[in-house]
Design a protein around this motif. Structure first.
Motif, mmCIF file in Angstrom:
data_model
loop_
_atom_site.group_PDB
_atom_site.id
_atom_site.type_symbol
_atom_site.label_atom_id
_atom_site.label_comp_id
_atom_site.label_asym_id
_atom_site.label_seq_id
_atom_site.Cartn_x
_atom_site.Cartn_y
_atom_site.Cartn_z
ATOM 1 N N GLY A 135 0.809 -1.213 0.000
ATOM 2 C CA GLY A 135 0.000 0.000 0.000
ATOM 3 C C GLY A 135 0.841 1.261 0.000
ATOM 4 O O GLY A 135 1.981 1.270 0.485
ATOM 5 N N ILE A 136 0.289 2.297 -0.574
ATOM 6 C CA ILE A 136 0.901 3.631 -0.526
ATOM 7 C C ILE A 136 -0.088 4.566 0.157
ATOM 8 O O ILE A 136 -1.235 4.726 -0.295
ATOM 9 N N LEU A 137 0.339 5.152 1.272
ATOM 10 C CA LEU A 137 -0.461 6.158 1.968
ATOM 11 C C LEU A 137 -0.063 7.536 1.462
ATOM 12 O O LEU A 137 1.127 7.866 1.398
ATOM 13 N N ILE A 138 -1.060 8.330 1.118
ATOM 14 C CA ILE A 138 -0.806 9.683 0.604
ATOM 15 C C ILE A 138 -1.580 10.683 1.454
ATOM 16 O O ILE A 138 -2.803 10.558 1.610
ATOM 17 N N ALA A 139 -0.875 11.648 2.013
ATOM 18 C CA ALA A 139 -1.507 12.763 2.725
ATOM 19 C C ALA A 139 -1.539 13.960 1.781
ATOM 20 O O ALA A 139 -0.491 14.443 1.337
#
Length: 250
Positions: free
Chosen positions: A230-234
């Protein structure tokens, strides 16, 4: 604030619970909060100030006004501190932000205007008991002083918890390392072992204050069993900040 309590409440805020302004030394800024009494009966409303502390890992806490270095409270004034609204009446509560000519430090200043229904709401419980609940809205008033910079955001304490036997939740804490508040959206992109994107999930957008943290969670439902990258993006609408995670659904 629970749905049942809102349904019982006569007092509602019509124009949002966050108001952001650009403030300049020596100038007065005027804002407004639109309040409506949705009951047919008169309702008394109290207005007062509090400060908000949102320290990392400690949640949100309300404290007495002007207790923080970046409190807006000394410069924030309201037209009234108590108002009796007739049945179905709408009222505009005006407030002023008046900053002295002396130079302030750059950054966001903030306080809360608490709008409280003075008469408690009575809720009937299944056991026949009545509970009196006070309806209180915390309206965030934010003043940005100086040239607003997009703050740096960092992911902290990312972990997966079990909401129940069949639902896992990805929890994360995001720290604001800048001088200005930011309204942030978190997006999770999930990829299968073949590198194919299989799902995109968004968390509820939250405001993060300077030197403070925002708590976000993403429900990992409707995912087939297996391992995912997964890639978390803020996303704070100006810049993107990312972190990698590995997730296993069993």
């Amino acid at each position: 604030m629970s749905k049942s309590l809102l349904a019982s409440s006569a007092i509602v805020i019509l124009n949002g619970l966050t108001h952001t302004h650009t403030i300049v030394g020596g100038q007065k800024i005027t804002g407004k909060i639109q309040i409506r009494n949705e009951s047919n009966k008169p309702a008394r409303v109290l207005v007062y100030k509090q400060d908000l502390i949102s320290k990392c890992g400690m949640g949100n806490n309300y404290v007495d006004s002007a207790s923080l270095p970046y409190s807006l409270s000394p410069y924030l004034k309201t037209a009234v501190d108590e108002k009796l609204l007739a049945g179905n009446e709408e009222y505009v509560l005006y407030y002023n932000i008046e900053v002295p000519t002396a130079t302030l430090k750059d950054g966001s200043y903030w306080s809360l205007l608490m709008v409280e229904a003075a008469d408690p709401v009575k809720e009937q419980q299944p056991n026949g008991m009545n509970i009196n609940s006070v309806v209180r809205y915390a309206v965030q008033i934010i003043g940005d002083y100086g040239q607003v910079d997009s703050p740096k955001l960092t992911f902290e304490d990312i972990k997966i918890t079990n909401a129940n036997d069949s639902l896992k939740v990805l929890n994360m804490r995001i720290k604001n390392d800048g001088l200005y508040t930011t309204s942030t959206k978190v997006i999770l992109e999930l990829y299968n072992p073949s590198g194919e994107k299989v799902k995109v999930i968004e968390a509820i957008r939250r405001r993060i204050y300077p030197a403070s943290c925002g708590e976000f969670e993403i429900a990992l439902n409707q995912l087939p069993k297996g391992k995912y990258d997964g890639i978390l993006i803020a996303d704070n609408s100006k810049d993107l900040f990312g972190a990698n995670v590995s997730i296993e659904i069993d």
